[in-house]
Motif scaffolding. Structure first.
Motif, PDB file in Angstrom:
ATOM      1  N   TYR A  37       0.861  -1.171   0.000  1.00 43.12           N
ATOM      2  CA  TYR A  37       0.000   0.000   0.000  1.00 43.12           C
ATOM      3  C   TYR A  37       0.906   1.232   0.000  1.00 43.12           C
ATOM      4  O   TYR A  37       2.105   1.133   0.270  1.00 43.12           O
ATOM      5  CB  TYR A  37      -0.882   0.017   1.251  1.00 43.12           C
ATOM      6  N   GLN A  39       0.909   5.693   0.949  1.00 46.88           N
ATOM      7  CA  GLN A  39       0.178   6.798   1.582  1.00 46.88           C
ATOM      8  C   GLN A  39       0.935   8.097   1.428  1.00 46.88           C
ATOM      9  O   GLN A  39       2.129   8.173   1.726  1.00 46.88           O
ATOM     10  CB  GLN A  39      -0.045   6.501   3.069  1.00 46.88           C
ATOM     11  N   LYS A  43      -3.581  12.024   3.075  1.00 47.05           N
ATOM     12  CA  LYS A  43      -4.494  11.216   2.268  1.00 47.05           C
ATOM     13  C   LYS A  43      -4.611   9.809   2.854  1.00 47.05           C
ATOM     14  O   LYS A  43      -3.792   9.380   3.661  1.00 47.05           O
ATOM     15  CB  LYS A  43      -4.020  11.147   0.818  1.00 47.05           C
ATOM     16  N   LYS A  44      -5.635   9.093   2.390  1.00 48.98           N
ATOM     17  CA  LYS A  44      -5.832   7.732   2.866  1.00 48.98           C
ATOM     18  C   LYS A  44      -4.798   6.787   2.273  1.00 48.98           C
ATOM     19  O   LYS A  44      -4.309   7.015   1.154  1.00 48.98           O
ATOM     20  CB  LYS A  44      -7.239   7.244   2.480  1.00 48.98           C
ATOM     21  N   ARG A  45      -4.492   5.748   3.021  1.00 46.28           N
ATOM     22  CA  ARG A  45      -3.601   4.715   2.503  1.00 46.28           C
ATOM     23  C   ARG A  45      -4.344   3.970   1.397  1.00 46.28           C
ATOM     24  O   ARG A  45      -5.522   3.621   1.552  1.00 46.28           O
ATOM     25  CB  ARG A  45      -3.215   3.749   3.624  1.00 46.28           C
ATOM     26  N   GLU A  46      -3.660   3.723   0.290  1.00 43.39           N
ATOM     27  CA  GLU A  46      -4.310   3.075  -0.839  1.00 43.39           C
ATOM     28  C   GLU A  46      -3.563   1.828  -1.278  1.00 43.39           C
ATOM     29  O   GLU A  46      -2.337   1.737  -1.179  1.00 43.39           O
ATOM     30  CB  GLU A  46      -4.420   4.041  -2.029  1.00 43.39           C
ATOM     31  N   TRP A 111       1.830  -5.099   9.456  1.00 40.50           N
ATOM     32  CA  TRP A 111       2.306  -4.010   8.603  1.00 40.50           C
ATOM     33  C   TRP A 111       3.756  -3.679   8.914  1.00 40.50           C
ATOM     34  O   TRP A 111       4.184  -3.751  10.062  1.00 40.50           O
ATOM     35  CB  TRP A 111       1.464  -2.751   8.820  1.00 40.50           C
TER      36      TRP A 111
END
Length: 121
Positions: A37, A39, A43-46, A111
């Motif tokens: 992912y 980030q 902003k949001k983690r994508e 993570w």
């Protein structure tokens, strides 16, 4: 406990390439899905890409054809080859893995701490 350690981030010019690596270690029985992912601050983690233990992959539309995710199951390691990088892909890239440990009968998500990728124009 399980630890994920990423490496391979850094500074690259627009259009360049980088290869990220992430190794899982600890009291591991099985590593199921692994992924990456990213980030950007604020902003949001994508999702970037994920890969199952059997090798099935899924990519964000924005990286299809440029990024390749792969893994070495014997080493509990996942890789992300990133080509044709764009400035907007500057972000912290995080590794994740769903792991069954010696103390659990179900997978838990772990993570890494992240590795910074900076794409300079």
């Amino acid at each position: 406990q399980v630890q994920l350690v990423e490496s391979g981030g850094g500074l690259v010019q627009v259009g360049g390439s980088l290869r990220l690596s992430c190794t899982a270690s600890g009291s591991i029985v099985t590593v199921n899905t692994m992924g990456w992912y990213r980030q950007v601050p604020g902003k949001k983690r994508e999702l970037v890409a994920i890969i199952t233990s059997g090798g099935s992959t899924n990519y964000a539309d924005s990286v299809k054809g440029r990024f390749t995710i792969s893994r070495d199951n014997a080493k509990n390691t996942v890789y992300l080859q990133m080509n044709s990088l764009k400035p907007e892909e500057t972000a912290v890239y995080y590794c994740t893995a769903r792991v069954i440990t010696i103390t659990t009968t179900y997978g838990m998500d772990y993570w890494g701490k992240g590795t910074l990728v900076t794409v300079s124009s």
